[in-house]
Design a protein around this motif. Sequence first.
Motif, PDB file in Angstrom:
ATOM      1  N   ASP A  39       0.864  -1.186   0.000  1.00  0.00           N
ATOM      2  CA  ASP A  39       0.000   0.000   0.000  1.00  0.00           C
ATOM      3  C   ASP A  39       0.896   1.229   0.000  1.00  0.00           C
ATOM      4  OD1 ASP A  39      -1.795   2.057   0.375  1.00  0.00           O
ATOM      5  OD2 ASP A  39      -2.417   1.442   2.393  1.00  0.00           O
ATOM      6  N   SER A  40       1.240   1.724  -1.189  1.00  0.00           N
ATOM      7  CA  SER A  40       2.207   2.817  -1.289  1.00  0.00           C
ATOM      8  C   SER A  40       1.654   4.133  -0.749  1.00  0.00           C
ATOM      9  CB  SER A  40       2.630   3.012  -2.755  1.00  0.00           C
ATOM     10  OG  SER A  40       1.529   3.407  -3.559  1.00  0.00           O
ATOM     11  N   GLY A  41       0.383   4.163  -0.383  1.00  0.00           N
ATOM     12  CA  GLY A  41      -0.191   5.370   0.203  1.00  0.00           C
ATOM     13  C   GLY A  41       0.008   5.463   1.698  1.00  0.00           C
ATOM     14  N   ALA A  42       0.696   4.486   2.293  1.00  0.00           N
ATOM     15  CA  ALA A  42       0.942   4.483   3.733  1.00  0.00           C
ATOM     16  C   ALA A  42       2.424   4.260   3.993  1.00  0.00           C
ATOM     17  CB  ALA A  42       0.126   3.394   4.418  1.00  0.00           C
ATOM     18  N   TYR A  43       2.923   4.909   5.011  1.00  0.00           N
ATOM     19  CA  TYR A  43       4.306   4.702   5.417  1.00  0.00           C
ATOM     20  C   TYR A  43       4.521   3.304   6.001  1.00  0.00           C
ATOM     21  CZ  TYR A  43       5.277   9.797   5.365  1.00  0.00           C
ATOM     22  OH  TYR A  43       5.455  11.105   5.011  1.00  0.00           O
ATOM     23  N   HIS A  44       5.776   2.879   5.985  1.00  0.00           N
ATOM     24  CA  HIS A  44       6.262   1.821   6.859  1.00  0.00           C
ATOM     25  C   HIS A  44       7.470   2.415   7.562  1.00  0.00           C
ATOM     26  CE1 HIS A  44       7.368  -2.719   7.455  1.00  0.00           C
ATOM     27  NE2 HIS A  44       7.159  -2.080   8.585  1.00  0.00           N
ATOM     28  N   PHE A 293       8.348   1.177  -7.280  1.00  0.00           N
ATOM     29  CA  PHE A 293       7.588   2.392  -6.966  1.00  0.00           C
ATOM     30  C   PHE A 293       8.300   3.673  -7.397  1.00  0.00           C
ATOM     31  CE2 PHE A 293       5.207   0.388  -3.088  1.00  0.00           C
ATOM     32  CZ  PHE A 293       4.398  -0.318  -3.975  1.00  0.00           C
ATOM     33  N   GLU A 294       9.586   3.583  -7.733  1.00  0.00           N
ATOM     34  CA  GLU A 294      10.351   4.788  -8.049  1.00  0.00           C
ATOM     35  C   GLU A 294       9.739   5.633  -9.182  1.00  0.00           C
ATOM     36  OE1 GLU A 294      12.514   6.647  -6.827  1.00  0.00           O
ATOM     37  OE2 GLU A 294      13.308   5.450  -5.192  1.00  0.00           O
ATOM     38  N   PRO A 295       9.191   5.018 -10.250  1.00  0.00           N
ATOM     39  CA  PRO A 295       8.591   5.858 -11.293  1.00  0.00           C
ATOM     40  C   PRO A 295       7.426   6.717 -10.790  1.00  0.00           C
ATOM     41  CG  PRO A 295       8.955   3.628 -12.111  1.00  0.00           C
ATOM     42  CD  PRO A 295       9.201   3.589 -10.635  1.00  0.00           C
ATOM     43  N   PHE A 296       6.872   6.368  -9.632  1.00  0.00           N
ATOM     44  CA  PHE A 296       5.709   7.085  -9.098  1.00  0.00           C
ATOM     45  C   PHE A 296       6.062   7.902  -7.855  1.00  0.00           C
ATOM     46  CE2 PHE A 296       4.622   2.809 -10.682  1.00  0.00           C
ATOM     47  CZ  PHE A 296       3.987   3.171 -11.863  1.00  0.00           C
ATOM     48  N   ARG A 297       7.362   8.160  -7.642  1.00  0.00           N
ATOM     49  CA  ARG A 297       7.803   8.824  -6.421  1.00  0.00           C
ATOM     50  C   ARG A 297       7.074  10.136  -6.179  1.00  0.00           C
ATOM     51  NH1 ARG A 297      11.794   9.365  -2.575  1.00  0.00           N
ATOM     52  NH2 ARG A 297      12.774   7.400  -3.190  1.00  0.00           N
ATOM     53  N   GLN A 298       6.986  10.982  -7.183  1.00  0.00           N
ATOM     54  CA  GLN A 298       6.378  12.298  -6.969  1.00  0.00           C
ATOM     55  C   GLN A 298       4.931  12.162  -6.483  1.00  0.00           C
ATOM     56  OE1 GLN A 298       6.663  14.897 -10.367  1.00  0.00           O
ATOM     57  NE2 GLN A 298       5.824  16.651  -9.272  1.00  0.00           N
ATOM     58  N   ARG A 299       4.193  11.248  -7.091  1.00  0.00           N
ATOM     59  CA  ARG A 299       2.797  11.049  -6.705  1.00  0.00           C
ATOM     60  C   ARG A 299       2.701  10.454  -5.296  1.00  0.00           C
ATOM     61  NH1 ARG A 299      -0.267   7.213 -10.635  1.00  0.00           N
ATOM     62  NH2 ARG A 299       0.486   5.585  -9.230  1.00  0.00           N
ATOM     63  N   ILE A 300       3.586   9.526  -4.992  1.00  0.00           N
ATOM     64  CA  ILE A 300       3.574   8.894  -3.671  1.00  0.00           C
ATOM     65  C   ILE A 300       3.904   9.912  -2.596  1.00  0.00           C
ATOM     66  CG2 ILE A 300       4.804   7.241  -2.206  1.00  0.00           C
ATOM     67  CD1 ILE A 300       5.024   5.436  -4.712  1.00  0.00           C
ATOM     68  N   GLU A 301       4.943  10.696  -2.802  1.00  0.00           N
ATOM     69  CA  GLU A 301       5.328  11.688  -1.804  1.00  0.00           C
ATOM     70  C   GLU A 301       4.228  12.720  -1.586  1.00  0.00           C
ATOM     71  OE1 GLU A 301       9.077  13.174  -3.245  1.00  0.00           O
ATOM     72  OE2 GLU A 301      10.196  11.767  -1.976  1.00  0.00           O
ATOM     73  N   ALA A 302       3.528  13.090  -2.651  1.00  0.00           N
ATOM     74  CA  ALA A 302       2.455  14.073  -2.516  1.00  0.00           C
ATOM     75  C   ALA A 302       1.278  13.525  -1.711  1.00  0.00           C
ATOM     76  CB  ALA A 302       1.985  14.515  -3.895  1.00  0.00           C
ATOM     77  N   ALA A 303       1.064  12.212  -1.771  1.00  0.00           N
ATOM     78  CA  ALA A 303      -0.093  11.614  -1.098  1.00  0.00           C
ATOM     79  C   ALA A 303       0.177  11.287   0.367  1.00  0.00           C
ATOM     80  CB  ALA A 303      -0.516  10.347  -1.835  1.00  0.00           C
TER      81      ALA A 303
END
Length: 332
Positions: A39-44, A293-303
């Motif tokens: 779940d890339s929308g949550a931290y670990h 997940f690296e290609p989506f870093r900007q989106r992940i960090e924003a969320a």
Amino acid sequence: MTAGIHHVSAIAGPAARNVAFYTTVLGLRLVKKTVNFDDSGAYHLYYGDETGTPGSLITFFPWENVAPGRLGIGETQETAYRVPQGAIGYWTHRFIDKGVDHQPLERRFGETVLPFRDPDGTRLALVAVPGIEAEPAYADGGVPAEHALRGLHSVSLLLEEVGPTGAILTDVLGFAQTASEGFLTRYQSGATVGGIVDIRAVGDFLKPRQGGGSVHHVAFRAADDAAQAAMVRRLVDNHGIDTTEQQDRNYFRSVYFREPGHVLFEIATDIPGFTIDETPAELGGSLKLPARFEPFRQRIEAALPPLHPGRTGGGVRSAFEDVADADYGGSD
């Protein structure tokens, strides 16, 4: 054989509050900041000693609006840390000063224990251990070195019965039954940290509901892939228990299974460790993502929610201290 607890993973509420409590109140190091690989929308978030040594680690999956969990049979009841015997008075006063929910001191197996809870209700304890004053301690989190946590002491499992789970601990995971006291049965490995599992057998009891404050799983150590594979074979051959396929968690490689008491166990390799993508000085300083997940870093960090709301710039530690000051009435 490497035996002992590798880490404990639990579920939390707001990430900033979780970071503030474990780094500023308990004085642990944020060793790794990554995301839930499912779940890339949550931290670990991983907390431990200076380098994230196996046996020092507790990790969290924080969700901002998680419902509270309910403890029940087939679940980890408590996670305990080691502290020097002379530090227990310091921690009692610190918990009073910080408004930490805690219980009176008690005795278990001849040791002084201070039970407490984090803001999500996770059941924790400090155990006073004699003769560990000279052990290395992480002292950059605001807790003086002489009082700082020295890794995990134990986990206690709330189960219907002892025997079936005890057989896995002794035959597969490298523990031996060493003592019993009341409803508790103790199993120990040779590990200095993370070397104890207590089973509290209570018979038929309420079933758990996972949520904030619940332990998701307990991970046990395997030195490397070969040791892990040997443990998997013993599970299958001697106990008829299958594990998942091995999963790469970047900092260790894991297999998972439900032990007979229904607690989710993981077997995690000690290798490659947390310095594979950060130097020891840099640990926990930046968000680390699995390659997919690296290609989506900007989106992940924003969320992802901020770990230190209301701050821009400044040091990581000072930002966390701001949150702790707001939630716990200042820091020592």
